[in-house]
Design a protein around this motif. Structure first.
Motif, PDB file in Angstrom:
ATOM      1  N   THR A   4     -11.774 -16.115   7.960  1.00 17.34           N
ATOM      2  CA  THR A   4     -12.594 -16.690   6.892  1.00 17.34           C
ATOM      3  C   THR A   4     -11.747 -17.353   5.806  1.00 17.34           C
ATOM      4  N   SER A   5     -10.451 -17.463   6.040  1.00 17.41           N
ATOM      5  CA  SER A   5      -9.577 -18.011   4.997  1.00 17.41           C
ATOM      6  C   SER A   5      -9.944 -19.456   4.671  1.00 17.41           C
ATOM      7  N   MET A   6     -10.339 -20.239   5.686  1.00  7.08           N
ATOM      8  CA  MET A   6     -10.718 -21.629   5.411  1.00  7.08           C
ATOM      9  C   MET A   6     -11.974 -21.664   4.546  1.00  7.08           C
ATOM     10  N   THR A   7     -12.932 -20.799   4.842  1.00  8.74           N
ATOM     11  CA  THR A   7     -14.157 -20.742   4.053  1.00  8.74           C
ATOM     12  C   THR A   7     -13.838 -20.297   2.634  1.00  8.74           C
ATOM     13  N   GLU A   8     -12.986 -19.293   2.504  1.00  3.43           N
ATOM     14  CA  GLU A   8     -12.609 -18.803   1.180  1.00  3.43           C
ATOM     15  C   GLU A   8     -11.876 -19.879   0.394  1.00  3.43           C
ATOM     16  N   ASP A   9     -10.970 -20.605   1.060  1.00  2.89           N
ATOM     17  CA  ASP A   9     -10.247 -21.686   0.384  1.00  2.89           C
ATOM     18  C   ASP A   9     -11.222 -22.776  -0.065  1.00  2.89           C
ATOM     19  N   ALA A  10     -12.159 -23.121   0.812  1.00  3.32           N
ATOM     20  CA  ALA A  10     -13.139 -24.161   0.471  1.00  3.32           C
ATOM     21  C   ALA A  10     -14.012 -23.704  -0.698  1.00  3.32           C
ATOM     22  N   THR A  11     -14.386 -22.438  -0.704  1.00  4.23           N
ATOM     23  CA  THR A  11     -15.197 -21.909  -1.800  1.00  4.23           C
ATOM     24  C   THR A  11     -14.410 -21.950  -3.102  1.00  4.23           C
ATOM     25  N   ARG A  12     -13.147 -21.539  -3.065  1.00 10.79           N
ATOM     26  CA  ARG A  12     -12.305 -21.594  -4.272  1.00 10.79           C
ATOM     27  C   ARG A  12     -12.176 -23.040  -4.768  1.00 10.79           C
ATOM     28  N   ALA A  13     -12.014 -23.964  -3.838  1.00 10.18           N
ATOM     29  CA  ALA A  13     -11.889 -25.373  -4.228  1.00 10.18           C
ATOM     30  C   ALA A  13     -13.183 -25.870  -4.880  1.00 10.18           C
ATOM     31  N   ARG A  14     -14.345 -25.497  -4.318  1.00  9.19           N
ATOM     32  CA  ARG A  14     -15.623 -25.902  -4.910  1.00  9.19           C
ATOM     33  C   ARG A  14     -15.804 -25.287  -6.293  1.00  9.19           C
ATOM     34  N   VAL A  15     -15.439 -24.040  -6.455  1.00  5.88           N
ATOM     35  CA  VAL A  15     -15.551 -23.369  -7.756  1.00  5.88           C
ATOM     36  C   VAL A  15     -14.649 -24.071  -8.773  1.00  5.88           C
ATOM     37  N   ALA A  16     -13.437 -24.409  -8.370  1.00  3.92           N
ATOM     38  CA  ALA A  16     -12.513 -25.109  -9.272  1.00  3.92           C
ATOM     39  C   ALA A  16     -13.053 -26.495  -9.629  1.00  3.92           C
ATOM     40  N   GLN A  17     -13.626 -27.172  -8.636  1.00  5.55           N
ATOM     41  CA  GLN A  17     -14.190 -28.501  -8.885  1.00  5.55           C
ATOM     42  C   GLN A  17     -15.354 -28.409  -9.878  1.00  5.55           C
ATOM     43  N   LEU A  18     -16.211 -27.415  -9.705  1.00  6.35           N
ATOM     44  CA  LEU A  18     -17.328 -27.238 -10.638  1.00  6.35           C
ATOM     45  C   LEU A  18     -16.824 -26.913 -12.046  1.00  6.35           C
ATOM     46  N   ALA A  19     -15.784 -26.102 -12.147  1.00  8.10           N
ATOM     47  CA  ALA A  19     -15.217 -25.780 -13.453  1.00  8.10           C
ATOM     48  C   ALA A  19     -14.678 -27.045 -14.120  1.00  8.10           C
ATOM     49  N   ALA A  20     -14.018 -27.888 -13.345  1.00  8.09           N
ATOM     50  CA  ALA A  20     -13.486 -29.143 -13.890  1.00  8.09           C
ATOM     51  C   ALA A  20     -14.629 -30.055 -14.344  1.00  8.09           C
ATOM     52  N   LEU A  21     -15.707 -30.123 -13.563  1.00  6.41           N
ATOM     53  CA  LEU A  21     -16.855 -30.942 -13.952  1.00  6.41           C
ATOM     54  C   LEU A  21     -17.515 -30.407 -15.221  1.00  6.41           C
ATOM     55  N   ARG A  22     -17.607 -29.077 -15.344  1.00  4.58           N
ATOM     56  CA  ARG A  22     -18.165 -28.487 -16.557  1.00  4.58           C
ATOM     57  C   ARG A  22     -17.286 -28.836 -17.758  1.00  4.58           C
ATOM     58  N   ALA A  23     -15.983 -28.764 -17.579  1.00  3.87           N
ATOM     59  CA  ALA A  23     -15.060 -29.092 -18.675  1.00  3.87           C
ATOM     60  C   ALA A  23     -15.199 -30.569 -19.057  1.00  3.87           C
ATOM     61  N   ASP A  24     -15.301 -31.450 -18.074  1.00  2.00           N
ATOM     62  CA  ASP A  24     -15.482 -32.879 -18.359  1.00  2.00           C
ATOM     63  C   ASP A  24     -16.792 -33.123 -19.107  1.00  2.00           C
ATOM     64  N   THR A  25     -17.847 -32.454 -18.666  1.00  2.00           N
ATOM     65  CA  THR A  25     -19.144 -32.612 -19.316  1.00  2.00           C
ATOM     66  C   THR A  25     -19.088 -32.078 -20.746  1.00  2.00           C
ATOM     67  N   ALA A  26     -18.385 -30.965 -20.951  1.00  2.00           N
ATOM     68  CA  ALA A  26     -18.241 -30.403 -22.293  1.00  2.00           C
ATOM     69  C   ALA A  26     -17.521 -31.391 -23.205  1.00  2.00           C
ATOM     70  N   VAL A  27     -16.482 -32.034 -22.696  1.00  3.02           N
ATOM     71  CA  VAL A  27     -15.762 -33.037 -23.494  1.00  3.02           C
ATOM     72  C   VAL A  27     -16.698 -34.196 -23.825  1.00  3.02           C
ATOM     73  N   ASP A  28     -17.460 -34.666 -22.837  1.00  3.88           N
ATOM     74  CA  ASP A  28     -18.396 -35.762 -23.076  1.00  3.88           C
ATOM     75  C   ASP A  28     -19.414 -35.390 -24.154  1.00  3.88           C
ATOM     76  N   LEU A  29     -19.925 -34.157 -24.094  1.00  5.60           N
ATOM     77  CA  LEU A  29     -20.891 -33.712 -25.098  1.00  5.60           C
ATOM     78  C   LEU A  29     -20.269 -33.641 -26.490  1.00  5.60           C
ATOM     79  N   HIS A  30     -19.026 -33.208 -26.566  1.00  7.13           N
ATOM     80  CA  HIS A  30     -18.332 -33.182 -27.865  1.00  7.13           C
ATOM     81  C   HIS A  30     -18.162 -34.608 -28.398  1.00  7.13           C
ATOM     82  N   LEU A  31     -17.796 -35.536 -27.531  1.00  6.82           N
ATOM     83  CA  LEU A  31     -17.650 -36.932 -27.958  1.00  6.82           C
ATOM     84  C   LEU A  31     -18.995 -37.518 -28.386  1.00  6.82           C
TER      85      LEU A  31
END
Length: 181
Positions: free
Chosen positions: A55-82
């Motif tokens: 399941t390592s590939m699934t776990e890696d893919a899940t970690r990557a998706r979680v990181a991507q969502l965190a980055a999108l949330r951070a980008d959206t937070a910056v946009d909202l501040h601007l």
């Protein structure tokens, strides 16, 4: 091969094929497609045979998706501040006030030095909502960071106000120069 909708019994051949395909490194979903069985059936057969899927590939893919969502949330937070910054800046900029009315539903407008108080209140409310949503997306790590941010925003607002007053003073000075004999 289609999805197996029949309730055919699991055979020794199914056990042999799961063992063989697992040994080739195939995953559960691929084996299920290959032998035309449900994924759950393949999981049950594999468990009975003592086989474990990697399941390592699934776990890696899940970690990557979680990181991507965190980055999108951070980008959206910056946009909202601007957005909040742009909204608060509008409180001190020239604006157009307008109205539709009268029996002929006429349109009237004029330029003003800054928005009326009700519009400033609406701008501040919208800015507050943007900041609140931003902080919910990416909460501050600690209170010290929040205090630093408040201090920075306060200084920024003071600076914007000073720049506005300076620009307004220059415009008044130019008008006075033009009126002199």
């Amino acid at each position: 091969m289609g999805l197996n909708t029949s309730h055919r019994p699991v055979t020794e051949e199914d056990y042999n094929r799961v063992r063989e395909l697992h040994a080739l490194g195939m995953g559960r979903n691929a084996i299920a497609r290959e032998i035309d069985r449900a994924q759950r059936t393949v999981s049950v057969i594999a468990a009975e045979l003592g086989l474990v899927f990697d399941t390592s590939m699934t776990e890696d893919a899940t970690r990557a998706r979680v990181a991507q969502l965190a980055a999108l949330r951070a980008d959206t937070a910056v946009d909202l501040h601007l957005d909040a910054l742009r909204l608060t800046q509008q409180m001190w900029e020239p604006a157009t006030v307008f109205n539709f009315g009268g029996k002929d539903n006429t349109f009237a407008h004029r330029e003003v030095a800054e928005p009326p108080a009700a519009d400033k209140k609406a701008l501040m409310t919208a800015a507050g909502v943007a900041l609140e949503k931003s902080l919910k997306l990416v909460p501050p790590a600690d209170d010290a960071g929040a205090e630093d941010a408040k201090s920075m925003l306060g200084k920024l607002m003071v600076g914007l106000r000073a720049a506005y007053e300076e620009a307004a003073g220059e415009e008044a000075g130019e008008e006075a120069e033009g009126e002199s004999p």
